[in-house]
Design an enzyme around this catalytic site. Structure first.
Site, PDB file in Angstrom:
ATOM      1  N   SER A  59       0.812  -1.216   0.000  1.00 57.74           N
ATOM      2  CA  SER A  59       0.000   0.000   0.000  1.00 57.74           C
ATOM      3  C   SER A  59       0.847   1.269   0.000  1.00 57.74           C
ATOM      4  CB  SER A  59      -0.947  -0.003   1.206  1.00 57.74           C
ATOM      5  OG  SER A  59      -1.827   1.096   1.125  1.00 57.74           O
ATOM      6  N   CYS A  60       1.906   1.292   0.803  1.00 60.06           N
ATOM      7  CA  CYS A  60       2.762   2.482   0.865  1.00 60.06           C
ATOM      8  C   CYS A  60       3.475   2.706  -0.455  1.00 60.06           C
ATOM      9  CB  CYS A  60       3.789   2.358   1.979  1.00 60.06           C
ATOM     10  SG  CYS A  60       3.045   2.286   3.617  1.00 60.06           S
ATOM     11  N   HIS A  61       3.941   1.615  -1.054  1.00 57.39           N
ATOM     12  CA  HIS A  61       4.698   1.710  -2.305  1.00 57.39           C
ATOM     13  C   HIS A  61       3.813   2.155  -3.465  1.00 57.39           C
ATOM     14  CE1 HIS A  61       8.192   0.919  -4.780  1.00 57.39           C
ATOM     15  NE2 HIS A  61       7.425   0.283  -5.637  1.00 57.39           N
TER      16      HIS A  61
END
Length: 106
Positions: A59-61
């Site tokens: 999700s962060c990437h």
């Protein structure tokens, strides 16, 4: 209780370890040299801080960091001097992640 920072607040004093981008890091043939960054260096500057649970997490990437990268020029044109990403990862991981995402010291 954790500290909270709101828009317009002065950033609390703190020190972070980071690997500043240098041209030698561009081709991934070097790891860089960690250095300390004091929030004192941000005095008098407009700083945008965002945090992520972890670099390279799905999700962060894919969702958290890329929108900031896409708007770097727009944010800087609005007076943002520093864009800082906080994560629990070590400085080498964050340096590698920022290069893969294309931040490259922006």
């Amino acid at each position: 209780m954790s500290a909270s920072v709101k828009v317009g607040d002065e950033v609390p004093q703190g020190t972070f370890v980071h690997v500043p981008f240098t041209p030698e890091l561009a081709d991934a043939s070097a790891c860089g040299i960690p250095s300390k960054l004091s929030t004192d260096e941000w005095k008098g500057k407009k700083v945008l801080i965002f945090a992520v649970p972890g670099a390279f997490t799905p999700s962060c990437h894919a969702n958290h960091a890329p929108p900031y990268l896409a708007k770097v020029d727009e944010l800087k044109s609005k007076g943002i001097d520093v864009i800082a990403v906080l994560s629990a990862n070590d400085p080498f991981v964050l340096s590698g992640w920022s290069r893969i995402l294309g931040f490259n010291g922006r």
